[in-house]
Design an enzyme around this catalytic site. Structure first.
Site, short mmCIF file in Angstrom:
data_model
loop_
_atom_site.label_atom_id
_atom_site.label_comp_id
_atom_site.label_asym_id
_atom_site.label_seq_id
_atom_site.Cartn_x
_atom_site.Cartn_y
_atom_site.Cartn_z
N GLU A 60 4.03 -77.43 45.91
CA GLU A 60 4.60 -76.20 46.20
C GLU A 60 3.65 -75.32 45.74
O GLU A 60 3.34 -75.25 44.67
CB GLU A 60 5.88 -76.08 46.10
CG GLU A 60 7.02 -77.04 46.57
CD GLU A 60 6.98 -76.85 48.04
OE1 GLU A 60 6.55 -75.96 48.69
OE2 GLU A 60 7.71 -77.83 48.66
N CYS B 234 15.72 -74.97 44.98
CA CYS B 234 14.45 -75.56 44.37
C CYS B 234 13.43 -74.31 44.40
O CYS B 234 12.60 -74.03 43.41
CB CYS B 234 13.69 -76.56 45.31
SG CYS B 234 14.58 -78.19 45.12
N HIS C 211 8.08 -81.23 45.52
CA HIS C 211 9.18 -81.86 46.40
C HIS C 211 8.85 -83.19 46.54
O HIS C 211 7.80 -83.77 46.96
CB HIS C 211 9.27 -81.05 47.74
CG HIS C 211 10.57 -80.02 47.76
ND1 HIS C 211 10.16 -79.03 48.01
CD2 HIS C 211 11.77 -80.02 47.55
CE1 HIS C 211 11.19 -77.93 48.02
NE2 HIS C 211 12.21 -79.08 47.44
N1 PCA Z 1 16.44 -80.31 46.40
C1 PCA Z 1 17.01 -78.82 46.63
C2 PCA Z 1 17.80 -78.46 45.53
C3 PCA Z 1 17.91 -79.37 44.66
C4 PCA Z 1 17.31 -80.53 45.35
O1 PCA Z 1 16.74 -81.63 44.68
C5 PCA Z 1 16.02 -77.90 47.27
O2 PCA Z 1 15.12 -78.25 48.07
O3 PCA Z 1 16.03 -76.78 47.15
#
Ligand code: PCA
Length: 222
Positions: free
Chosen positions: A81, A144, A168
């Site tokens: 990200e 996140c 991610h």
């Molecule tokens: N994924 C979510 C929040 C917690 C997680 O593991 C997200 O992509 O925001």
């Protein structure tokens, strides 16, 4: 003793029993990467509690680098990200049942914050190691995104140059196998509407995050 590297995951959410992000953080906890100790921690999927968890973890660990992890359901590759944006807009409730729509994270804060990991080099290293990964220009608008925004904000306030970013992760294969089994048993979805959902082994994701730490620490003076 040099300062440790912090890897955070998240607890399960959205009715799922597992979150690969928390599992990768747990697997890396206590390991050493490039001569630096790794501290792995889990964060709550709770909007209200997240700020305090981020602040307390930073104060306690005093890390030399921060990599936060989260699950991105349905994503096929590891996603590096680039940016966090100043908005909360939830598709599903958090783990306390809270749903926020079009809500700024910080009314007085910057519109967006850029991750400070060497993302290009991390991606090149992943690809050279045979791990599929891409740069992403949105961490979403759920927890996140908030975690990345808060970590970057808190690190800036602490005034130490600490590289910080968010990765991610896809589902693990066992999660997708479980979903297919459930759908099949429920006889609720025909083949042509079946969601064929990608996944990646936990081992490969652990190795990916380890490599991301190695690349990041290589450019961070102890
Ligand atoms: N994924 C979510 C929040 C917690 C997680 O593991 C997200 O992509 O925001």
């Amino acid at each position: 003793m040099s300062r440790p590297a912090l890897v955070t995951g998240f607890e399960p959410y959205g009715g799922r029993g597992r979150n690969p992000a928390g599992e990768v953080a747990a697997r890396l906890d206590g390991r050493e990467v490039a001569g630096v100790r790794v501290v792995g921690r889990n964060l709550p999927v709770k909007f209200a509690a997240l700020d305090e968890a981020v602040a307390a973890t930073l104060a306690e660990v005093d890390p030399a680098a921060v990599i936060s992890l989260g699950l991105c359901p349905g994503e096929a590759v590891i996603r590096l990200e680039r940016v966090a944006i100043n908005v909360a807009d939830f598709e599903i409730p958090d783990n306390e049942g809270l749903v926020l729509i079009d809500r700024p994270l910080d009314a007085a804060g910057a519109a967006a914050r850029f991750a400070t990991l060497p993302l290009r080099r991390v991606q090149e290293t992943f690809l050279a190691a045979g791990i599929p990964a891409r740069l992403s220009n949105s961490a979403g608008t759920y927890l996140c995104n908030k975690a990345l925004y808060r970590f970057l904000d808190a690190i800036e306030r602490r005034g130490k140059a600490v590289p910080c970013g968010f990765i991610h992760l896809p589902y693990v294969p066992e999660q997708v196998a479980g979903m297919i089994a459930e759908l099949q048993a429920a006889r609720s979805i025909e083949r042509n509407r079946r969601p064929d959902i990608p996944s990646m082994s936990l081992d490969l994701m652990v190795e990916g995050v380890r490599l991301a730490l190695e690349v990041t620490l290589a450019q961070t003076p102890p």
